[in-house]
Design a protein around this motif. Structure first.
Motif, PDB file in Angstrom:
ATOM      1  N   VAL A  49      -2.251   1.662   2.056  1.00  0.00           N
ATOM      2  CA  VAL A  49      -3.280   2.408   1.331  1.00  0.00           C
ATOM      3  C   VAL A  49      -4.656   2.062   1.898  1.00  0.00           C
ATOM      4  CG1 VAL A  49      -4.442   2.688  -0.896  1.00  0.00           C
ATOM      5  CG2 VAL A  49      -1.935   2.659  -0.793  1.00  0.00           C
ATOM      6  N   ILE A  50      -4.900   0.783   2.101  1.00  0.00           N
ATOM      7  CA  ILE A  50      -6.200   0.353   2.628  1.00  0.00           C
ATOM      8  C   ILE A  50      -6.424   0.916   4.032  1.00  0.00           C
ATOM      9  CG2 ILE A  50      -7.515  -1.665   3.393  1.00  0.00           C
ATOM     10  CD1 ILE A  50      -6.212  -3.179   1.025  1.00  0.00           C
ATOM     11  N   ALA A  51      -5.388   0.904   4.879  1.00  0.00           N
ATOM     12  CA  ALA A  51      -5.523   1.456   6.227  1.00  0.00           C
ATOM     13  C   ALA A  51      -5.831   2.944   6.181  1.00  0.00           C
ATOM     14  CB  ALA A  51      -4.241   1.204   7.014  1.00  0.00           C
ATOM     15  N   ALA A  52      -5.204   3.659   5.263  1.00  0.00           N
ATOM     16  CA  ALA A  52      -5.468   5.097   5.135  1.00  0.00           C
ATOM     17  C   ALA A  52      -6.884   5.344   4.638  1.00  0.00           C
ATOM     18  CB  ALA A  52      -4.445   5.726   4.192  1.00  0.00           C
ATOM     19  N   LEU A  53      -7.373   4.499   3.741  1.00  0.00           N
ATOM     20  CA  LEU A  53      -8.754   4.631   3.271  1.00  0.00           C
ATOM     21  C   LEU A  53      -9.743   4.335   4.396  1.00  0.00           C
ATOM     22  CD1 LEU A  53      -8.418   2.898  -0.217  1.00  0.00           C
ATOM     23  CD2 LEU A  53      -8.869   5.329   0.186  1.00  0.00           C
ATOM     24  N   GLU A  54      -9.429   3.380   5.236  1.00  0.00           N
ATOM     25  CA  GLU A  54     -10.303   3.068   6.384  1.00  0.00           C
ATOM     26  C   GLU A  54     -10.410   4.259   7.331  1.00  0.00           C
ATOM     27  OE1 GLU A  54      -8.376  -0.396   7.897  1.00  0.00           O
ATOM     28  OE2 GLU A  54      -9.616  -1.786   6.710  1.00  0.00           O
ATOM     29  N   ALA A  55      -9.339   5.067   7.395  1.00  0.00           N
ATOM     30  CA  ALA A  55      -9.348   6.246   8.270  1.00  0.00           C
ATOM     31  C   ALA A  55     -10.111   7.411   7.651  1.00  0.00           C
ATOM     32  CB  ALA A  55      -7.917   6.676   8.572  1.00  0.00           C
ATOM     33  N   HIS A  56     -10.501   7.297   6.376  1.00  0.00           N
ATOM     34  CA  HIS A  56     -11.258   8.331   5.677  1.00  0.00           C
ATOM     35  C   HIS A  56     -12.460   7.686   4.988  1.00  0.00           C
ATOM     36  CE1 HIS A  56      -7.166  10.035   6.027  1.00  0.00           C
ATOM     37  NE2 HIS A  56      -7.770  11.215   6.058  1.00  0.00           N
ATOM     38  N   PRO A  57     -13.446   7.229   5.748  1.00  0.00           N
ATOM     39  CA  PRO A  57     -14.536   6.428   5.180  1.00  0.00           C
ATOM     40  C   PRO A  57     -15.414   7.174   4.183  1.00  0.00           C
ATOM     41  CG  PRO A  57     -14.992   6.998   7.470  1.00  0.00           C
ATOM     42  CD  PRO A  57     -13.586   7.388   7.216  1.00  0.00           C
ATOM     43  N   THR A  58     -15.417   8.495   4.232  1.00  0.00           N
ATOM     44  CA  THR A  58     -16.263   9.251   3.295  1.00  0.00           C
ATOM     45  C   THR A  58     -15.548   9.608   2.006  1.00  0.00           C
ATOM     46  OG1 THR A  58     -15.674  11.361   4.337  1.00  0.00           O
ATOM     47  CG2 THR A  58     -17.627  10.200   5.183  1.00  0.00           C
ATOM     48  N   GLY A  59     -14.272   9.224   1.892  1.00  0.00           N
ATOM     49  CA  GLY A  59     -13.519   9.489   0.673  1.00  0.00           C
ATOM     50  C   GLY A  59     -12.338  10.396   0.920  1.00  0.00           C
ATOM     51  N   VAL A  60     -11.280  10.206   0.136  1.00  0.00           N
ATOM     52  CA  VAL A  60     -10.055  10.965   0.337  1.00  0.00           C
ATOM     53  C   VAL A  60      -9.337  11.111  -0.992  1.00  0.00           C
ATOM     54  CG1 VAL A  60      -8.757   8.867   0.941  1.00  0.00           C
ATOM     55  CG2 VAL A  60      -7.931  11.090   1.708  1.00  0.00           C
ATOM     56  N   ALA A  61      -8.654  12.251  -1.171  1.00  0.00           N
ATOM     57  CA  ALA A  61      -7.898  12.503  -2.389  1.00  0.00           C
ATOM     58  C   ALA A  61      -6.514  11.858  -2.288  1.00  0.00           C
ATOM     59  CB  ALA A  61      -7.754  14.001  -2.627  1.00  0.00           C
ATOM     60  N   VAL A  62      -5.918  11.603  -3.442  1.00  0.00           N
ATOM     61  CA  VAL A  62      -4.612  10.940  -3.487  1.00  0.00           C
ATOM     62  C   VAL A  62      -3.566  11.730  -2.710  1.00  0.00           C
ATOM     63  CG1 VAL A  62      -2.727  10.199  -5.001  1.00  0.00           C
ATOM     64  CG2 VAL A  62      -5.093   9.845  -5.698  1.00  0.00           C
ATOM     65  N   GLU A  63      -3.542  13.057  -2.908  1.00  0.00           N
ATOM     66  CA  GLU A  63      -2.500  13.857  -2.256  1.00  0.00           C
ATOM     67  C   GLU A  63      -2.598  13.809  -0.735  1.00  0.00           C
ATOM     68  OE1 GLU A  63      -5.601  16.770  -3.979  1.00  0.00           O
ATOM     69  OE2 GLU A  63      -4.580  14.919  -4.578  1.00  0.00           O
ATOM     70  N   THR A  64      -3.786  13.508  -0.206  1.00  0.00           N
ATOM     71  CA  THR A  64      -3.943  13.341   1.239  1.00  0.00           C
ATOM     72  C   THR A  64      -3.448  11.976   1.694  1.00  0.00           C
ATOM     73  OG1 THR A  64      -5.846  14.836   1.199  1.00  0.00           O
ATOM     74  CG2 THR A  64      -5.606  13.429   3.139  1.00  0.00           C
ATOM     75  N   LEU A  65      -3.581  10.990   0.830  1.00  0.00           N
ATOM     76  CA  LEU A  65      -3.144   9.636   1.176  1.00  0.00           C
ATOM     77  C   LEU A  65      -1.632   9.513   1.264  1.00  0.00           C
ATOM     78  CD1 LEU A  65      -5.459   7.366  -1.025  1.00  0.00           C
ATOM     79  CD2 LEU A  65      -5.495   7.579   1.469  1.00  0.00           C
ATOM     80  N   VAL A  66      -0.920  10.198   0.377  1.00  0.00           N
ATOM     81  CA  VAL A  66       0.516   9.965   0.231  1.00  0.00           C
ATOM     82  C   VAL A  66       1.291  10.118   1.543  1.00  0.00           C
ATOM     83  CG1 VAL A  66       2.637  10.800  -0.889  1.00  0.00           C
ATOM     84  CG2 VAL A  66       0.558  10.451  -2.235  1.00  0.00           C
ATOM     85  N   PRO A  67       1.086  11.177   2.337  1.00  0.00           N
ATOM     86  CA  PRO A  67       1.854  11.302   3.580  1.00  0.00           C
ATOM     87  C   PRO A  67       1.624  10.146   4.558  1.00  0.00           C
ATOM     88  CG  PRO A  67       0.849  13.390   3.013  1.00  0.00           C
ATOM     89  CD  PRO A  67       0.249  12.369   2.099  1.00  0.00           C
ATOM     90  N   HIS A  68       0.463   9.500   4.475  1.00  0.00           N
ATOM     91  CA  HIS A  68       0.183   8.367   5.344  1.00  0.00           C
ATOM     92  C   HIS A  68       0.790   7.079   4.783  1.00  0.00           C
ATOM     93  CE1 HIS A  68      -2.663  10.759   7.722  1.00  0.00           C
ATOM     94  NE2 HIS A  68      -3.125  11.224   6.559  1.00  0.00           N
ATOM     95  N   VAL A  69       0.679   6.911   3.486  1.00  0.00           N
ATOM     96  CA  VAL A  69       1.151   5.679   2.848  1.00  0.00           C
ATOM     97  C   VAL A  69       2.673   5.644   2.755  1.00  0.00           C
ATOM     98  CG1 VAL A  69       1.048   4.312   0.730  1.00  0.00           C
ATOM     99  CG2 VAL A  69      -1.007   5.473   1.567  1.00  0.00           C
ATOM    100  N   TYR A  70       3.294   6.822   2.597  1.00  0.00           N
ATOM    101  CA  TYR A  70       4.755   6.910   2.425  1.00  0.00           C
ATOM    102  C   TYR A  70       5.382   7.712   3.561  1.00  0.00           C
ATOM    103  CZ  TYR A  70       4.546   4.740  -2.160  1.00  0.00           C
ATOM    104  OH  TYR A  70       4.370   3.837  -3.181  1.00  0.00           O
ATOM    105  N   ASP A  71       4.932   7.455   4.781  1.00  0.00           N
ATOM    106  CA  ASP A  71       5.503   8.162   5.933  1.00  0.00           C
ATOM    107  C   ASP A  71       6.891   7.647   6.298  1.00  0.00           C
ATOM    108  OD1 ASP A  71       4.685   5.689   6.811  1.00  0.00           O
ATOM    109  OD2 ASP A  71       3.586   6.421   8.559  1.00  0.00           O
ATOM    110  N   ASP A  72       7.362   6.616   5.601  1.00  0.00           N
ATOM    111  CA  ASP A  72       8.673   6.036   5.885  1.00  0.00           C
ATOM    112  C   ASP A  72       9.760   6.558   4.957  1.00  0.00           C
ATOM    113  OD1 ASP A  72       7.107   4.622   3.896  1.00  0.00           O
ATOM    114  OD2 ASP A  72       8.763   3.193   3.765  1.00  0.00           O
ATOM    115  N   VAL A  73       9.423   7.464   4.034  1.00  0.00           N
ATOM    116  CA  VAL A  73      10.416   7.974   3.083  1.00  0.00           C
ATOM    117  C   VAL A  73      10.425   9.501   3.134  1.00  0.00           C
ATOM    118  CG1 VAL A  73      10.126   5.985   1.563  1.00  0.00           C
ATOM    119  CG2 VAL A  73       8.814   8.067   1.125  1.00  0.00           C
ATOM    120  N   SER A  74      11.460  10.089   2.564  1.00  0.00           N
ATOM    121  CA  SER A  74      11.601  11.542   2.533  1.00  0.00           C
ATOM    122  C   SER A  74      10.518  12.185   1.668  1.00  0.00           C
ATOM    123  CB  SER A  74      12.986  11.904   1.977  1.00  0.00           C
ATOM    124  OG  SER A  74      13.057  13.266   1.639  1.00  0.00           O
ATOM    125  N   GLU A  75      10.102  13.383   2.058  1.00  0.00           N
ATOM    126  CA  GLU A  75       9.128  14.125   1.250  1.00  0.00           C
ATOM    127  C   GLU A  75       9.659  14.411  -0.153  1.00  0.00           C
ATOM    128  OE1 GLU A  75       7.307  17.550   3.018  1.00  0.00           O
ATOM    129  OE2 GLU A  75       7.451  16.714   5.043  1.00  0.00           O
TER     130      GLU A  75
END
Length: 272
Positions: free
Chosen positions: A211-237
């Motif tokens: 989660v922290i790494a994904a936030l670092e990639a979006h320094p101006t702010g990011v919505a939860v639904e945008t974070l999920v594919p990055h944070v849970y890229d190891d599991v099925s959609e």
């Protein structure tokens, strides 16, 4: 283990689980924990188990609940109506149930079940997954009936506002000092409970780092639904809707710690 009987019941629980484990505690006096299925055939199976134990000279004393979620209380109302036994639950579980609770359970109280092998259980209030969640720890063996604190299959969803990730992690740490084996609501019994709790804590820390790494990639702010594919890229959609709730819980923990700030629907790392 003598005095601990697991009865898996088919329930409409969250994948990958398909059953919720009910437990019969005791060798004479019995307490039934988490009768989660309201299915008539499953309840018949449960009643047959109870009749078998009664034929051995046992007596059902109460139904106790780890928490209020539907896959843990599905059979509660029909069993109370049929058996007429009292219900035990934490106050924050009691106020969400379809039946009256006769005994309110509180942190670190104990109850003893008489029988050929008397057994004493300590109640531990372990919020995080649910506000009224409790575990039951047998004092001699330290076998712990842990409900939805851990699972023998998969992991546990922490769903705010009922769920609180920070509190959940604190309770996992606390359990490490109190338990031996883990008897979860879903999946098989876990012999080395401390190792499983360490595994859970390590996994949660790893997920938080994503989660922290994904936030670092979006320094101006990011919505939860945008974070999920990055944070849970190891599991099925397929499981991303549940993963989103866990992500919200992680963000809530980071906000509470001052490491993340929220502006409307956007999250960003706190500037130092």
């Amino acid at each position: 283990q003598r005095g601990l009987q697991v009865i898996p019941l088919k329930t409409a629980t969250l994948p990958p689980a398909t059953h919720t484990n009910a437990y019969l505690l005791g060798t004479g006096d019995l307490v039934l924990v988490d009768p989660g299925s309201g299915d008539a055939e499953e309840l018949r199976e449960l009643m047959e188990r109870l009749r078998h134990r009664e034929a051995e000279g046992c007596r059902l004393r109460a139904i106790a609940l780890t928490h209020h979620h539907g896959d843990h209380i599905g059979g509660l109302a029909p069993l109370v109506q049929t058996l007429g036994v009292p219900v035990w639950a934490h106050p924050r579980t009691a106020d969400r149930l379809p039946v009256a609770v006769q005994r309110l359970l509180h942190d670190e109280e104990t109850f003893t079940l008489d029988g050929p092998l008397p057994m004493t259980f300590e109640v531990l209030h372990t919020p995080g997954h649910a506000q009224g969640h409790v575990c039951f720890v047998e004092q001699r063996s330290r076998a712990a009936i842990v409900g939805d604190m851990v699972a023998g299959v998969g992991t546990i969803v922490i769903d705010p506002p009922e769920g609180d990730m920070g509190e959940y992690l604190r309770q996992l740490q606390r359990l490490k000092t109190r338990i031996g084996s883990l008897w979860p609501a879903h999946g098989p019994i876990i012999a080395d409970g401390v190792a499983k709790l360490d595994e859970y804590l390590t996994h949660r820390a790893w997920r938080e780092s994503k989660v922290i790494a994904a936030l670092e990639a979006h320094p101006t702010g990011v919505a939860v639904e945008t974070l999920v594919p990055h944070v849970y890229d190891d599991v099925s959609e397929f499981v991303w809707p549940l993963a989103e709730r866990n992500t919200v819980a992680i963000l809530g923990k980071l906000v509470a710690e001052g490491r993340v700030q929220q502006t409307g629907a956007l999250f960003q790392l706190t500037r130092r």
